[in-house]
Write a protein that holds these residues in place. Sequence first.
Motif, PDB file in Angstrom:
ATOM      1  N   GLY A  42     -45.732 -39.746 -20.990  1.00  0.00           N
ATOM      2  CA  GLY A  42     -45.294 -39.081 -22.200  1.00  0.00           C
ATOM      3  C   GLY A  42     -43.795 -39.139 -22.403  1.00  0.00           C
ATOM      4  N   GLN A  43     -43.373 -38.630 -23.538  1.00  0.00           N
ATOM      5  CA  GLN A  43     -41.957 -38.578 -23.875  1.00  0.00           C
ATOM      6  C   GLN A  43     -41.267 -37.464 -23.088  1.00  0.00           C
ATOM      7  N   LEU A  44     -39.932 -37.526 -23.079  1.00  0.00           N
ATOM      8  CA  LEU A  44     -39.099 -36.575 -22.339  1.00  0.00           C
ATOM      9  C   LEU A  44     -39.458 -36.563 -20.854  1.00  0.00           C
ATOM     10  N   THR A  45     -39.675 -37.741 -20.296  1.00  0.00           N
ATOM     11  CA  THR A  45     -39.842 -37.911 -18.866  1.00  0.00           C
ATOM     12  C   THR A  45     -38.826 -38.935 -18.387  1.00  0.00           C
ATOM     13  N   GLY A  46     -38.481 -38.858 -17.107  1.00  0.00           N
ATOM     14  CA  GLY A  46     -37.513 -39.789 -16.553  1.00  0.00           C
ATOM     15  C   GLY A  46     -37.516 -39.713 -15.043  1.00  0.00           C
ATOM     16  N   PRO A  47     -36.833 -40.634 -14.385  1.00  0.00           N
ATOM     17  CA  PRO A  47     -36.797 -40.630 -12.919  1.00  0.00           C
ATOM     18  C   PRO A  47     -36.063 -39.404 -12.383  1.00  0.00           C
ATOM     19  N   ASN A  48     -36.729 -38.670 -11.521  1.00  0.00           N
ATOM     20  CA  ASN A  48     -36.146 -37.458 -10.955  1.00  0.00           C
ATOM     21  C   ASN A  48     -35.224 -37.826  -9.791  1.00  0.00           C
ATOM     22  N   PRO A  49     -33.927 -37.570  -9.884  1.00  0.00           N
ATOM     23  CA  PRO A  49     -33.023 -37.940  -8.795  1.00  0.00           C
ATOM     24  C   PRO A  49     -33.223 -37.140  -7.518  1.00  0.00           C
ATOM     25  N   THR A  50     -33.933 -36.016  -7.596  1.00  0.00           N
ATOM     26  CA  THR A  50     -34.182 -35.199  -6.409  1.00  0.00           C
ATOM     27  C   THR A  50     -35.578 -35.414  -5.831  1.00  0.00           C
ATOM     28  N   ASP A  51     -36.353 -36.345  -6.403  1.00  0.00           N
ATOM     29  CA  ASP A  51     -37.729 -36.584  -5.950  1.00  0.00           C
ATOM     30  C   ASP A  51     -38.002 -38.077  -5.879  1.00  0.00           C
ATOM     31  N   ARG A  52     -37.117 -38.811  -5.229  1.00  0.00           N
ATOM     32  CA  ARG A  52     -37.292 -40.249  -4.996  1.00  0.00           C
ATOM     33  C   ARG A  52     -37.570 -41.014  -6.286  1.00  0.00           C
ATOM     34  N   ALA A  53     -36.909 -40.596  -7.357  1.00  0.00           N
ATOM     35  CA  ALA A  53     -37.001 -41.253  -8.667  1.00  0.00           C
ATOM     36  C   ALA A  53     -38.415 -41.237  -9.237  1.00  0.00           C
ATOM     37  N   LYS A  54     -39.222 -40.281  -8.802  1.00  0.00           N
ATOM     38  CA  LYS A  54     -40.548 -40.129  -9.405  1.00  0.00           C
ATOM     39  C   LYS A  54     -40.394 -39.628 -10.840  1.00  0.00           C
ATOM     40  N   SER A  55     -41.295 -40.054 -11.691  1.00  0.00           N
ATOM     41  CA  SER A  55     -41.242 -39.634 -13.088  1.00  0.00           C
ATOM     42  C   SER A  55     -41.448 -38.127 -13.190  1.00  0.00           C
ATOM     43  N   GLY A  56     -40.605 -37.474 -13.983  1.00  0.00           N
ATOM     44  CA  GLY A  56     -40.706 -36.026 -14.102  1.00  0.00           C
ATOM     45  C   GLY A  56     -40.039 -35.500 -15.347  1.00  0.00           C
ATOM     46  N   SER A  57     -40.218 -34.215 -15.554  1.00  0.00           N
ATOM     47  CA  SER A  57     -39.580 -33.478 -16.647  1.00  0.00           C
ATOM     48  C   SER A  57     -38.864 -32.271 -16.047  1.00  0.00           C
ATOM     49  N   LYS A  58     -37.993 -31.686 -16.831  1.00  0.00           N
ATOM     50  CA  LYS A  58     -37.193 -30.564 -16.362  1.00  0.00           C
ATOM     51  C   LYS A  58     -37.341 -29.398 -17.325  1.00  0.00           C
ATOM     52  N   ILE A  59     -37.498 -28.194 -16.767  1.00  0.00           N
ATOM     53  CA  ILE A  59     -37.577 -26.965 -17.542  1.00  0.00           C
ATOM     54  C   ILE A  59     -36.252 -26.228 -17.406  1.00  0.00           C
ATOM     55  N   HIS A  60     -35.593 -25.957 -18.529  1.00  0.00           N
ATOM     56  CA  HIS A  60     -34.332 -25.221 -18.556  1.00  0.00           C
ATOM     57  C   HIS A  60     -34.624 -23.795 -19.032  1.00  0.00           C
ATOM     58  N   LEU A  61     -33.988 -22.816 -18.379  1.00  0.00           N
ATOM     59  CA  LEU A  61     -34.331 -21.426 -18.634  1.00  0.00           C
ATOM     60  C   LEU A  61     -33.085 -20.556 -18.633  1.00  0.00           C
ATOM     61  N   VAL A  62     -33.040 -19.620 -19.583  1.00  0.00           N
ATOM     62  CA  VAL A  62     -32.006 -18.587 -19.635  1.00  0.00           C
ATOM     63  C   VAL A  62     -32.691 -17.241 -19.530  1.00  0.00           C
ATOM     64  N   VAL A  63     -32.215 -16.387 -18.605  1.00  0.00           N
ATOM     65  CA  VAL A  63     -32.822 -15.075 -18.395  1.00  0.00           C
ATOM     66  C   VAL A  63     -31.751 -14.011 -18.521  1.00  0.00           C
ATOM     67  N   ASP A  64     -32.194 -12.771 -18.798  1.00  0.00           N
ATOM     68  CA  ASP A  64     -31.260 -11.659 -18.865  1.00  0.00           C
ATOM     69  C   ASP A  64     -30.984 -11.133 -17.464  1.00  0.00           C
ATOM     70  N   ARG A  65     -30.282 -10.022 -17.381  1.00  0.00           N
ATOM     71  CA  ARG A  65     -29.881  -9.497 -16.075  1.00  0.00           C
ATOM     72  C   ARG A  65     -31.072  -9.116 -15.216  1.00  0.00           C
ATOM     73  N   GLY A  66     -32.167  -8.712 -15.844  1.00  0.00           N
ATOM     74  CA  GLY A  66     -33.354  -8.345 -15.093  1.00  0.00           C
ATOM     75  C   GLY A  66     -34.303  -9.491 -14.820  1.00  0.00           C
ATOM     76  N   GLY A  67     -33.976 -10.701 -15.306  1.00  0.00           N
ATOM     77  CA  GLY A  67     -34.821 -11.857 -15.062  1.00  0.00           C
ATOM     78  C   GLY A  67     -35.819 -12.159 -16.161  1.00  0.00           C
ATOM     79  N   LEU A  68     -35.759 -11.463 -17.288  1.00  0.00           N
ATOM     80  CA  LEU A  68     -36.678 -11.740 -18.386  1.00  0.00           C
ATOM     81  C   LEU A  68     -36.246 -13.011 -19.117  1.00  0.00           C
ATOM     82  N   PRO A  69     -37.139 -13.982 -19.291  1.00  0.00           N
ATOM     83  CA  PRO A  69     -36.769 -15.236 -19.971  1.00  0.00           C
ATOM     84  C   PRO A  69     -36.478 -15.002 -21.450  1.00  0.00           C
ATOM     85  N   VAL A  70     -35.329 -15.492 -21.888  1.00  0.00           N
ATOM     86  CA  VAL A  70     -34.893 -15.316 -23.272  1.00  0.00           C
ATOM     87  C   VAL A  70     -35.005 -16.624 -24.054  1.00  0.00           C
TER      88      VAL A  70
END
Length: 268
Positions: free
Chosen positions: A117-145
């Motif tokens: 699928g789209q938005l996949t690429g070689p993961n530099p931390t997993d021997r260049a295996k194809s992967g995706s990345k989840i980006h997350l912002v949370v508040d002070r208590g850890g609730l995802p915003v």
Amino acid sequence: MTSLAERLVPDELWELFRRVVPETVVVRAQGGGRRRAGDRECLAAIVFVATSGCSWRQLPPVFGPAWPTVYRRFACWSQARVWARLHRVILDELGAQGELDWSRFAVDSVSVRALKGQLTGPNPTDRAKSGSKIHLVVDRGGLPVAVAISAANTHDSLALQPLIASIPPVRSRRGPRRRRPAKLHGDKGYDYAHLRRWLRERGITPRIARRGTDTSQRLGRHRWVVERTMSWLAGCRRLHRRYERKPEHFLAFTAIATSLINYRRLTK
């Protein structure tokens, strides 16, 4: 509804979902036909797929609708951005109750393997295996915003600006809506002068670790909440590995996971 469906979609969650799901009017010119499957039953089946990690074909018949019906409903709602609106509605409820702490946010990312699928690429931390990345912002208590996805080889610094810009205006217990935290904590992957300048221009104080200066122990005093939230996301087993060819479907599962995390805080 069965007890399993009622447990997956309680009445409070269903009332929130009804506020964002588009109303569908089915008109059959020829008349007759089967009754349309209920939205609540389909929602319960989708939550089951997200939390259990099973494939669509393995969906048990206890929910009522067949798996092709559930998948079509999921695709339709994903295209209509229902999951993002559900996440925003729950954030508004949390903000109105004063559950969101805007004094300090934290940002981080986690990589998962992706088959295709789209938005996949070689993961530099997993021997260049194809992967995706989840980006997350949370508040002070850890609730995802805010949440976003990218290819696994996308540097974290490239995702910071669009991720912060995607934070929706959230209701407050008193005063106007808010969408900017007072501080933002990040690891050394975000240590760039232009990012610090961009954050300060928006009234956000950067608390980003400096390469070669700050230690991981000092950084972890405030960033551990986002790492804990990443472990909460692992409770949504559909996110352990990306099976979806379309990126909007994978993003939908991340929005479902963050909505469930925030909903649990809302009903604690």
